[in-house]
Design a protein around this motif. Structure first.
Motif, PDB file in Angstrom:
ATOM      1  N   ARG A 166       0.840  -1.206   0.000  1.00 29.26           N
ATOM      2  CA  ARG A 166       0.000   0.000   0.000  1.00 29.26           C
ATOM      3  C   ARG A 166       0.873   1.254   0.000  1.00 29.26           C
ATOM      4  NH1 ARG A 166      -5.863   0.411   2.212  1.00 29.26           N
ATOM      5  NH2 ARG A 166      -6.294   2.524   1.537  1.00 29.26           N
TER       6      ARG A 166
ATOM      7  N   GLU B 219       0.062  -4.317  -7.588  1.00 30.72           N
ATOM      8  CA  GLU B 219      -0.360  -5.266  -8.622  1.00 30.72           C
ATOM      9  C   GLU B 219       0.774  -6.218  -9.006  1.00 30.72           C
ATOM     10  OE1 GLU B 219      -0.448  -1.973  -8.772  1.00 30.72           O
ATOM     11  OE2 GLU B 219       0.112  -1.162 -10.735  1.00 30.72           O
TER      12      GLU B 219
ATOM     13  N   ALA C 160       0.835  -8.835  -6.357  1.00 28.24           N
ATOM     14  CA  ALA C 160      -0.262  -9.773  -6.626  1.00 28.24           C
ATOM     15  C   ALA C 160       0.177 -10.773  -7.689  1.00 28.24           C
ATOM     16  CB  ALA C 160      -1.509  -9.022  -7.065  1.00 28.24           C
TER      17      ALA C 160
ATOM     18  N   PHE D 230      -8.822  -8.660   3.126  1.00 28.25           N
ATOM     19  CA  PHE D 230      -8.960  -7.406   3.867  1.00 28.25           C
ATOM     20  C   PHE D 230      -9.774  -7.546   5.149  1.00 28.25           C
ATOM     21  CE2 PHE D 230      -7.716  -3.769   0.973  1.00 28.25           C
ATOM     22  CZ  PHE D 230      -7.049  -4.567   0.071  1.00 28.25           C
TER      23      PHE D 230
ATOM     24  N   VAL E   8     -13.646  -3.912   0.388  1.00 26.88           N
ATOM     25  CA  VAL E   8     -14.203  -2.664  -0.127  1.00 26.88           C
ATOM     26  C   VAL E   8     -15.355  -2.943  -1.088  1.00 26.88           C
ATOM     27  CG1 VAL E   8     -13.605  -0.545  -1.354  1.00 26.88           C
ATOM     28  CG2 VAL E   8     -11.899  -1.660   0.083  1.00 26.88           C
TER      29      VAL E   8
ATOM     30  N   GLN F  15      -3.012 -10.849 -13.655  1.00 25.54           N
ATOM     31  CA  GLN F  15      -1.932 -11.609 -13.008  1.00 25.54           C
ATOM     32  C   GLN F  15      -1.262 -12.582 -13.978  1.00 25.54           C
ATOM     33  OE1 GLN F  15      -2.552 -13.379  -9.216  1.00 25.54           O
ATOM     34  NE2 GLN F  15      -3.589 -11.589  -8.341  1.00 25.54           N
TER      35      GLN F  15
ATOM     36  N   GLU G 132      -9.632   5.916  -2.867  1.00 31.35           N
ATOM     37  CA  GLU G 132      -8.291   5.314  -2.753  1.00 31.35           C
ATOM     38  C   GLU G 132      -8.343   3.884  -2.210  1.00 31.35           C
ATOM     39  OE1 GLU G 132      -5.296   6.323  -3.735  1.00 31.35           O
ATOM     40  OE2 GLU G 132      -6.096   8.183  -4.567  1.00 31.35           O
ATOM     41  N   ASP G 133      -9.280   3.638  -1.311  1.00 34.61           N
ATOM     42  CA  ASP G 133      -9.386   2.281  -0.755  1.00 34.61           C
ATOM     43  C   ASP G 133      -9.789   1.286  -1.842  1.00 34.61           C
ATOM     44  OD1 ASP G 133      -8.697   3.013   1.799  1.00 34.61           O
ATOM     45  OD2 ASP G 133     -10.767   3.382   2.424  1.00 34.61           O
ATOM     46  N   ALA G 134     -10.729   1.734  -2.678  1.00 32.71           N
ATOM     47  CA  ALA G 134     -11.183   0.859  -3.764  1.00 32.71           C
ATOM     48  C   ALA G 134     -10.051   0.622  -4.759  1.00 32.71           C
ATOM     49  CB  ALA G 134     -12.384   1.473  -4.465  1.00 32.71           C
TER      50      ALA G 134
ATOM     51  N   PHE H 124      -6.832   0.661  -4.160  1.00 29.26           N
ATOM     52  CA  PHE H 124      -5.856  -0.274  -3.591  1.00 29.26           C
ATOM     53  C   PHE H 124      -6.402  -1.699  -3.588  1.00 29.26           C
ATOM     54  CE2 PHE H 124      -4.175  -2.431   0.295  1.00 29.26           C
ATOM     55  CZ  PHE H 124      -2.909  -2.697  -0.213  1.00 29.26           C
ATOM     56  N   TYR H 125      -7.688  -1.816  -3.295  1.00 26.42           N
ATOM     57  CA  TYR H 125      -8.318  -3.143  -3.286  1.00 26.42           C
ATOM     58  C   TYR H 125      -8.153  -3.813  -4.656  1.00 26.42           C
ATOM     59  CZ  TYR H 125     -11.941  -6.632  -2.086  1.00 26.42           C
ATOM     60  OH  TYR H 125     -12.633  -7.791  -1.810  1.00 26.42           O
ATOM     61  N   LEU H 126      -8.447  -3.061  -5.698  1.00 26.22           N
ATOM     62  CA  LEU H 126      -8.338  -3.623  -7.054  1.00 26.22           C
ATOM     63  C   LEU H 126      -6.886  -3.917  -7.415  1.00 26.22           C
ATOM     64  CD1 LEU H 126     -10.925  -1.370  -8.947  1.00 26.22           C
ATOM     65  CD2 LEU H 126     -11.241  -3.706  -8.151  1.00 26.22           C
ATOM     66  N   ARG H 127      -5.998  -3.013  -7.054  1.00 27.20           N
ATOM     67  CA  ARG H 127      -4.578  -3.227  -7.384  1.00 27.20           C
ATOM     68  C   ARG H 127      -4.020  -4.422  -6.626  1.00 27.20           C
ATOM     69  NH1 ARG H 127      -1.184   2.050  -6.787  1.00 27.20           N
ATOM     70  NH2 ARG H 127       0.325   0.848  -7.991  1.00 27.20           N
ATOM     71  N   SER H 128      -4.473  -4.614  -5.395  1.00 26.39           N
ATOM     72  CA  SER H 128      -3.968  -5.745  -4.619  1.00 26.39           C
ATOM     73  C   SER H 128      -4.406  -7.069  -5.223  1.00 26.39           C
ATOM     74  CB  SER H 128      -4.446  -5.652  -3.173  1.00 26.39           C
ATOM     75  OG  SER H 128      -5.796  -6.067  -3.083  1.00 26.39           O
ATOM     76  N   ARG H 129      -5.374  -7.015  -6.156  1.00 25.38           N
ATOM     77  CA  ARG H 129      -5.811  -8.236  -6.840  1.00 25.38           C
ATOM     78  C   ARG H 129      -5.147  -8.375  -8.205  1.00 25.38           C
ATOM     79  NH1 ARG H 129      -6.746  -8.921  -2.287  1.00 25.38           N
ATOM     80  NH2 ARG H 129      -8.778  -9.213  -1.308  1.00 25.38           N
ATOM     81  N   GLY H 130      -4.295  -7.406  -8.554  1.00 24.74           N
ATOM     82  CA  GLY H 130      -3.526  -7.566  -9.785  1.00 24.74           C
ATOM     83  C   GLY H 130      -3.800  -6.546 -10.876  1.00 24.74           C
ATOM     84  N   LEU H 131      -4.841  -5.717 -10.710  1.00 22.93           N
ATOM     85  CA  LEU H 131      -5.117  -4.735 -11.761  1.00 22.93           C
ATOM     86  C   LEU H 131      -4.122  -3.577 -11.661  1.00 22.93           C
ATOM     87  CD1 LEU H 131      -9.006  -4.443 -11.572  1.00 22.93           C
ATOM     88  CD2 LEU H 131      -7.633  -5.956 -12.964  1.00 22.93           C
ATOM     89  N   SER H 132      -3.698  -3.068 -12.811  1.00 27.75           N
ATOM     90  CA  SER H 132      -2.771  -1.940 -12.795  1.00 27.75           C
ATOM     91  C   SER H 132      -3.529  -0.703 -12.330  1.00 27.75           C
ATOM     92  CB  SER H 132      -2.210  -1.695 -14.193  1.00 27.75           C
ATOM     93  OG  SER H 132      -3.244  -1.252 -15.037  1.00 27.75           O
ATOM     94  N   GLN H 133      -2.763   0.300 -11.968  1.00 20.67           N
ATOM     95  CA  GLN H 133      -3.353   1.571 -11.541  1.00 20.67           C
ATOM     96  C   GLN H 133      -4.351   2.086 -12.584  1.00 20.67           C
ATOM     97  OE1 GLN H 133      -2.214   3.801  -8.880  1.00 20.67           O
ATOM     98  NE2 GLN H 133      -3.409   5.564  -9.539  1.00 20.67           N
TER      99      GLN H 133
ATOM    100  N   LEU I  18     -13.165   1.737 -12.125  1.00 17.06           N
ATOM    101  CA  LEU I  18     -13.944   2.479 -11.139  1.00 17.06           C
ATOM    102  C   LEU I  18     -14.713   3.640 -11.779  1.00 17.06           C
ATOM    103  CD1 LEU I  18     -11.421   2.564  -8.150  1.00 17.06           C
ATOM    104  CD2 LEU I  18     -13.525   1.238  -8.308  1.00 17.06           C
TER     105      LEU I  18
END
Lengths: 249, 441
Positions: free
Chosen positions: A50, A73, A76, A84, A88, A106, B384-386, B388-397, B404
């Motif tokens: 983060r 990403e 990931a 989480f 969200v 991925q 921003e939370d959303a 990060f949530y998406l990026r943490s699953r592999g989607l690029s910025q 979104l």
């Protein structure tokens, strides 16, 4: 698989993690327990990459590769998954769209072939069946209008689809009643395998009745103060964190 | 070619030069109407920052721009014209630089639909248009409509007979030829007969990147138990000035259903005024706008609830990046006798850059005491939370942001019942996202 060495991290200029050392091998389940404000969630967010969490010293090796500078990403793609504490809500994006885009992003990252619509549907039907999740959940917008338990189950579904090497569960038990907790734990246990590892972060011991850890670590004031087997969790449940709180002040 | 700057004096000079050869110049009542309106325009002038209804939208860039008088700009028949819908399910009418083109328009209209060009009707001399159709309530608040009335040179008069359900979509293409920096004032009149149903889609676009100024006015009457779906796709080039004012009178049990998708123009201002003066009349004023670079998009609506049991709902969503600016002004007036009114309004804007700006002014004026009214206005950055949530699953910025923003806008499109149109709007939204990479500032 995961080697955390002398990890220091800060948020908004405030030092939260103050030298964490932790090794997790393939096939293992580790639990990190600690009082509020000990740095548990910070550790989860730092592992996932983060933005606002800055590593100031030390590093994180994942399969021998330093990932501390990678984007979320990219991590990931390397195989790290964060479940989480508060999943969200994403209005307007269906679970199916989201999962397909995430999985294919991925796969692209790893140089694997993307799944087409048919292959994806077949795969995901298998996963929902395995986890006992109704297919209509797939058509709903991500987490929108989901109960606390449904949101956590949705995270577990994502985990099943993305099949990470390391899953970090950040206070997955918060806000769950005992039935929901069991369901989520069952889901996690189904995904345990020789080749992956799980890091459970929790304040309470009760989740560890259902996801039984190989090792338990006590985190307090940004450092791991003690490590032991699963019996350590029971001891903490009985005595609380009082022994460690002196250093947390 | 006459070059015209575009301050007040220039428009008046343009009127003086052209009044003797505007369509219908030999009709006494029309000359009188035009003269009255240019006098009104002369009194009020172009709206300025001091004009309450225009305080967020400045016409200064327009005033600095020189335009040519419109010329005949018939396109070659083989020039490819944009078409939104397949010919099997639509009929298309074509206006080039504000002039109706009979040769480029589809010739056969569906049963129960008649269409005439305003110029032809006025020139024929025996039109049944009367002055009331061309006069607006609160004329003194609408100087650009007065200018339009004084200078109107063409447009369409579209009538739907009684008890007809028009299956085909009526697509009206307003195309800039890209041949001249022209200015045009089109006047359109739509009437929908009682018990009828029709879908009209207006499409503003052009060949090339020429500057032009379109000042359109449309007057709509929807009779008892009729429904008009009126959709607009405004995707003019980023040099264009696009001003339109729509006045709608909704009859008993009738519905005006409108959706505006705005991605184009340097400056776009869309006024929609709806009068709900008969019981059980209803309107839906929905839309999305997307702006980037120096674009300015203004949507200003006014709904007058004048009798009991009338309904309006309004959902507008906008996304702005770069230096773009959005304006939403939404007035709902519930008159004293309009008990049991239902009026719901929502405007939400998402700003993708620190330099983008949105000004929103929701206004509810309620004089009745038994009503259900709500309004909500929000503007904010991407969650921003959303992200990060998406990026943490592999989607690029970029992917996460596009997903979104797309979802944010698509939500407004949900209100569109026609599936073909819904798809069309959704495609426009994703195209916009693809072509306007929104780099966070």
């Amino acid at each position: 698989m995961l080697e955390i060495k002398n990890l220091h991290a800060e948020v908004d200029g405030k030092a939260i993690l103050k030298g964490i050392d932790l090794n997790i091998n393939k096939g293992e389940v580790h639990a990190i327990m600690g009082p509020n404000g000990s740095g548990k969630s910070t550790l989860a967010n730092v592992l996932a990459g983060r933005d606002d969490y800055e590593v100031t010293e030390g590093g994180i090796l994942f399969d021998g590769k330093d990932i501390s500078e990678l984007e979320p990403e990219e991590r990931a793609g390397e195989g790290i998954f964060l479940a989480f504490q508060y999943p969200v809500e994403i209005p307007g994006v269906t679970n199916t769209t989201f999962l397909k885009e995430a999985l294919n992003a991925q796969r692209r990252y790893r140089g694997e072939e993307e799944l087409d619509g048919m292959e994806f549907v077949k795969m995901i039907r298998g996963k929902t069946k395995e986890l006992g999740i109704k297919d209509d959940m797939l058509k709903r917008a991500v987490n929108v209008g989901f109960s606390g338990g449904e949101k956590k189950r949705n995270d577990i579904l994502q985990m099943a689809v993305l099949n990470p090497k390391l899953a970090v569960l950040d206070e997955t038990d918060s806000g769950l009643d005992i039935d929901a907790l069991k369901v989520v734990a069952e889901g996690v246990n189904k995904l345990r395998a020789e080749n992956n590892a799980i890091l459970v972060i929790t304040h309470y011991q009760r989740l560890l009745n259902y996801i039984v850890p190989d090792q338990v670590h006590v985190l307090s004031n940004g450092k791991i103060r003690r490590s032991g087997g699963k019996e350590l969790a029971l001891e903490l449940e009985e005595k609380g964190y009082a022994d460690y709180s002196g250093e947390a002040a | 070619m006459v070059t015209l700057p575009s301050d007040k004096e220039a428009f008046i000079a343009h009127y003086d030069q052209s009044k003797d050869h505007l369509p219908g110049y030999n009709l006494a009542w029309l000359n009188e109407t035009r003269a009255k309106n240019i006098a009104l325009f002369n009194d009020i002038g172009l709206p300025s920052a001091k004009t309450e209804l225009w305080k967020f939208t400045s016409l200064n860039p327009l005033k600095k721009q020189a335009f040519s008088a419109p010329e005949t700009s018939e396109l070659a028949a083989n020039d490819e014209l944009p078409r939104l819908f397949d010919a099997a399910i639509s009929i298309r009418l074509v206006f080039i630089d504000g002039k109706y083109s009979e040769t480029l328009s589809d010739s056969s209209l569906p049963t129960g639909v008649t269409m005439a060009s305003l110029a032809a009707v006025l020139d024929s001399g025996n039109c049944d248009l009367d002055q009331t159709r061309l006069s607006r309530p609160r004329a003194e608040e609408q100087p650009l409509v007065a200018l339009n009335t004084a200078l109107m040179a063409d447009g369409y008069i579209l009538s739907i007979a009684k008890d007809v359900s028009v299956e085909k979509t009526i697509e009206i293409l307003h195309l800039g030829s890209g041949k001249a920096e022209s200015t045009h004032h089109t006047r359109n009149i739509i009437s929908v007969g009682s018990g009828s149903k029709a879908t009209i889609v207006e499409h503003n676009t052009e060949h090339g990147e020429n500057v032009y100024f379109s000042n359109a006015a449309t007057d709509i009457s929807i009779n008892e138990n009729a429904t008009l779906h009126h959709y607009r796709v405004q995707e003019s080039n980023k040099s264009a000035f696009l001003i339109s004012s729509t006045e709608v009178e909704v009859g008993k049990g009738a519905t005006y259903d409108s959706f505006l998708l705005n991605t184009g123009a340097r400056l776009a201002r869309s006024d929609i005024n709806v009068s709900l003066a008969a019981e059980n009349s209803a309107c839906h004023l929905n839309g999305t706008y997307m702006g980037t670079d120096d674009q300015h998009c203004d949507i200003t609506t006014r709904v007058d609830h004048k009798t009991p049991h009338t309904t309006c709902d309004e959902v507008i969503k906008g996304v702005l990046s770069g230096n773009a600016r959005g304006v939403f002004q939404g007035k709902i007036i519930v008159h004293e006798q309009a008990q049991k009114t239902v009026g719901n309004q929502s405007h939400r804007a998402m700003l993708l850059s620190d330099r983008a700006e949105v000004d929103a002014k929701p206004e509810l004026e309620i004089f009745a005491d038994d009503v259900i009214c709500s309004h909500g206005c929000t503007s904010g950055q991407i969650d921003e939370d959303a992200l990060f949530y998406l990026r943490s699953r592999g989607l690029s910025q970029e992917q996460a942001q596009a997903l979104l923003v797309n979802a944010f806008l698509a939500d407004a499109v949900e209100a569109v019942q026609n599936e073909d149109l819904k798809d069309l709007f959704l495609v426009r939204i994703s195209d916009w996202l693809e072509n306007n990479p929104n780099k966070p500032a």
